[in-house]
Design a protein around this motif. Structure first.
Motif, PDB file in Angstrom:
ATOM      1  N   VAL A  48     -54.335  66.710  15.290  1.00 46.19           N
ATOM      2  CA  VAL A  48     -53.270  65.925  16.177  1.00 46.19           C
ATOM      3  C   VAL A  48     -53.235  64.273  15.660  1.00 46.19           C
ATOM      4  O   VAL A  48     -54.297  63.654  15.864  1.00 46.19           O
ATOM      5  CB  VAL A  48     -53.148  66.157  17.701  1.00 46.19           C
ATOM      6  CG1 VAL A  48     -52.341  65.192  18.223  1.00 46.19           C
ATOM      7  CG2 VAL A  48     -53.055  67.418  17.910  1.00 46.19           C
ATOM      8  N   ARG A  49     -52.049  63.746  15.238  1.00 46.05           N
ATOM      9  CA  ARG A  49     -52.169  62.326  14.824  1.00 46.05           C
ATOM     10  C   ARG A  49     -51.275  61.600  15.777  1.00 46.05           C
ATOM     11  O   ARG A  49     -50.318  61.994  16.199  1.00 46.05           O
ATOM     12  CB  ARG A  49     -51.440  62.163  13.340  1.00 46.05           C
ATOM     13  CG  ARG A  49     -52.360  62.264  12.177  1.00 46.05           C
ATOM     14  CD  ARG A  49     -53.269  60.966  11.779  1.00 46.05           C
ATOM     15  NE  ARG A  49     -52.340  59.930  11.588  1.00 46.05           N
ATOM     16  CZ  ARG A  49     -51.751  59.802  10.498  1.00 46.05           C
ATOM     17  NH1 ARG A  49     -51.441  60.638   9.478  1.00 46.05           N
ATOM     18  NH2 ARG A  49     -50.961  58.536  10.288  1.00 46.05           N
ATOM     19  N   ALA A  99     -59.192  69.945  24.582  1.00 47.93           N
ATOM     20  CA  ALA A  99     -59.453  70.931  25.440  1.00 47.93           C
ATOM     21  C   ALA A  99     -59.311  72.302  24.266  1.00 47.93           C
ATOM     22  O   ALA A  99     -59.862  73.242  24.557  1.00 47.93           O
ATOM     23  CB  ALA A  99     -58.700  71.043  26.399  1.00 47.93           C
ATOM     24  N   ARG A 100     -58.174  72.122  23.379  1.00 52.27           N
ATOM     25  CA  ARG A 100     -57.825  73.314  22.591  1.00 52.27           C
ATOM     26  C   ARG A 100     -58.739  73.370  21.381  1.00 52.27           C
ATOM     27  O   ARG A 100     -58.608  74.184  20.606  1.00 52.27           O
ATOM     28  CB  ARG A 100     -56.441  73.252  21.931  1.00 52.27           C
ATOM     29  CG  ARG A 100     -55.455  73.323  23.371  1.00 52.27           C
ATOM     30  CD  ARG A 100     -54.009  73.519  22.503  1.00 52.27           C
ATOM     31  NE  ARG A 100     -53.513  72.223  21.824  1.00 52.27           N
ATOM     32  CZ  ARG A 100     -52.931  71.303  22.307  1.00 52.27           C
ATOM     33  NH1 ARG A 100     -52.575  71.228  23.593  1.00 52.27           N
ATOM     34  NH2 ARG A 100     -52.617  70.411  21.725  1.00 52.27           N
ATOM     35  N   GLY A 101     -59.828  72.462  21.495  1.00 54.56           N
ATOM     36  CA  GLY A 101     -60.655  72.284  20.179  1.00 54.56           C
ATOM     37  C   GLY A 101     -60.132  71.744  18.789  1.00 54.56           C
ATOM     38  O   GLY A 101     -60.706  71.844  17.793  1.00 54.56           O
ATOM     39  N   GLU A 102     -59.128  70.689  19.049  1.00 57.23           N
ATOM     40  CA  GLU A 102     -58.448  70.275  18.119  1.00 57.23           C
ATOM     41  C   GLU A 102     -58.986  68.885  17.641  1.00 57.23           C
ATOM     42  O   GLU A 102     -59.784  68.164  18.399  1.00 57.23           O
ATOM     43  CB  GLU A 102     -57.007  70.094  18.195  1.00 57.23           C
ATOM     44  CG  GLU A 102     -56.295  71.353  18.232  1.00 57.23           C
ATOM     45  CD  GLU A 102     -54.795  71.259  19.007  1.00 57.23           C
ATOM     46  OE1 GLU A 102     -54.209  72.499  19.057  1.00 57.23           O
ATOM     47  OE2 GLU A 102     -54.401  70.392  19.185  1.00 57.23           O
ATOM     48  N   VAL A 103     -58.659  68.301  16.542  1.00 57.85           N
ATOM     49  CA  VAL A 103     -59.164  67.063  16.050  1.00 57.85           C
ATOM     50  C   VAL A 103     -58.147  65.681  16.439  1.00 57.85           C
ATOM     51  O   VAL A 103     -56.982  66.056  15.867  1.00 57.85           O
ATOM     52  CB  VAL A 103     -59.615  66.824  14.890  1.00 57.85           C
ATOM     53  CG1 VAL A 103     -60.129  65.324  14.303  1.00 57.85           C
ATOM     54  CG2 VAL A 103     -60.770  67.982  14.303  1.00 57.85           C
ATOM     55  N   VAL A 104     -58.395  64.915  17.191  1.00 58.61           N
ATOM     56  CA  VAL A 104     -57.525  63.965  17.433  1.00 58.61           C
ATOM     57  C   VAL A 104     -57.689  62.580  16.749  1.00 58.61           C
ATOM     58  O   VAL A 104     -58.933  62.224  16.480  1.00 58.61           O
ATOM     59  CB  VAL A 104     -57.269  63.625  18.929  1.00 58.61           C
ATOM     60  CG1 VAL A 104     -56.302  62.443  19.071  1.00 58.61           C
ATOM     61  CG2 VAL A 104     -56.909  64.886  19.698  1.00 58.61           C
ATOM     62  N   ILE A 105     -56.815  62.188  15.835  1.00 60.46           N
ATOM     63  CA  ILE A 105     -56.932  61.066  14.894  1.00 60.46           C
ATOM     64  C   ILE A 105     -56.050  60.168  15.460  1.00 60.46           C
ATOM     65  O   ILE A 105     -54.994  60.388  15.628  1.00 60.46           O
ATOM     66  CB  ILE A 105     -56.513  61.389  13.429  1.00 60.46           C
ATOM     67  CG1 ILE A 105     -57.614  62.347  12.772  1.00 60.46           C
ATOM     68  CG2 ILE A 105     -56.536  60.000  12.752  1.00 60.46           C
ATOM     69  CD1 ILE A 105     -57.213  62.964  11.373  1.00 60.46           C
ATOM     70  N   GLN A 106     -56.580  59.006  16.044  1.00 57.73           N
ATOM     71  CA  GLN A 106     -55.795  58.043  16.793  1.00 57.73           C
ATOM     72  C   GLN A 106     -55.731  56.669  16.341  1.00 57.73           C
ATOM     73  O   GLN A 106     -56.929  56.127  15.817  1.00 57.73           O
ATOM     74  CB  GLN A 106     -56.153  58.037  18.094  1.00 57.73           C
ATOM     75  CG  GLN A 106     -55.126  57.241  19.139  1.00 57.73           C
ATOM     76  CD  GLN A 106     -55.467  57.438  20.469  1.00 57.73           C
ATOM     77  OE1 GLN A 106     -55.188  58.572  21.070  1.00 57.73           O
ATOM     78  NE2 GLN A 106     -55.621  56.302  21.606  1.00 57.73           N
ATOM     79  N   ASP A 107     -54.501  55.856  15.985  1.00 62.99           N
ATOM     80  CA  ASP A 107     -54.258  54.653  15.594  1.00 62.99           C
ATOM     81  C   ASP A 107     -54.445  53.775  16.899  1.00 62.99           C
ATOM     82  O   ASP A 107     -53.351  53.639  17.789  1.00 62.99           O
ATOM     83  CB  ASP A 107     -53.323  54.519  14.833  1.00 62.99           C
ATOM     84  CG  ASP A 107     -53.174  52.965  14.109  1.00 62.99           C
ATOM     85  OD1 ASP A 107     -53.728  52.320  14.502  1.00 62.99           O
ATOM     86  OD2 ASP A 107     -52.306  53.177  12.910  1.00 62.99           O
TER      87      ASP A 107
END
Length: 219
Positions: A48-49, A99-107
């Motif tokens: 998730v970007r 919570a879904r186990g995803e990778v969050v990449i945040q600017d």
């Protein structure tokens, strides 16, 4: 551990990976976030970007106020608007993805508020940090990549883009010098979370360093 008089919410456990990119304007955060996204997607991770401000529909409205509003926005109001965006963003987008186990990449995340509003606007590091921690329930990233570049070089990059400056980009050099100093101070205080990189290095070299830091955490 929180003290007896500390009413700040305790962060709930998360299953995914939370990576943020920080640094002054023009250091290459968006480029590095995109490269990390491509690599993670290539190895089969769901990514998730997102960004702050503006990662949600509500955030887009707040972003327009804090970065593009033509009139004056009082410094404390600015800090509160960023915190409001952050609270909604974390609750509705980031925590569900983790919570879904995803990778969050945040600017950008709370470190930007500490640097820009706490130091740049001289509102105080501790006050701004506590505001953001309260707004997010204490959520901190697993890795924060700080792309460090002197303000003069960053300004040259922004000038080369030939785009209108937003309210923060338009600030004077001494403002951006305070912001840079605060970012470096934050990184020195939390070396286990921060990866500090020289943003003047080639993008591929920076991307390799980011991957080396993130890869062991994927297991």
């Amino acid at each position: 551990m929180t003290g007896a008089g500390d009413t700040r919410p305790i962060a709930e456990p998360v299953e995914g990976l939370f990576v943020t990119f920080e640094g002054g304007d023009g250091v290459g955060k968006t480029t590095q976030a995109a490269l990390l996204d491509a690599w993670l997607t290539g190895v089969g991770r769901t990514v998730v970007r997102t960004r702050e401000p503006g990662g949600t529909e509500v955030g887009v409205l707040i972003r327009d106020i804090v970065l593009h509003h033509r009139g004056e926005v009082a410094p404390r109001a600015e800090a509160l608007l960023y915190a409001a965006d952050r609270a909604h963003h974390i609750e509705t987008l980031v925590r569900p993805a983790l919570a879904r186990g995803e990778v969050v990449i945040q600017d950008r995340y709370l470190d930007s508020s500490v640097a820009y509003q706490g130091a740049g606007r001289v509102l105080g590091r501790d006050e701004v940090r506590e505001l953001s921690l309260w707004a997010t329930g204490g959520l901190l990233p697993d890795v924060t990549v700080l792309l460090d570049l002197d303000p003069a070089s960053a300004r040259e990059r922004l000038d080369a883009d030939d785009k209108p400056f937003d309210r923060l980009e338009s600030e004077k050099e001494h403002f951006h010098a305070r912001v840079r100093e605060e970012f470096l101070s934050l990184a020195a205080a939390e070396p286990e979370r921060f990866l500090v990189l020289d943003a003047s290095l080639p993008p591929d070299e920076l991307a390799a360093a980011v991957r080396a830091r993130v890869e062991p955490l994927l297991a």
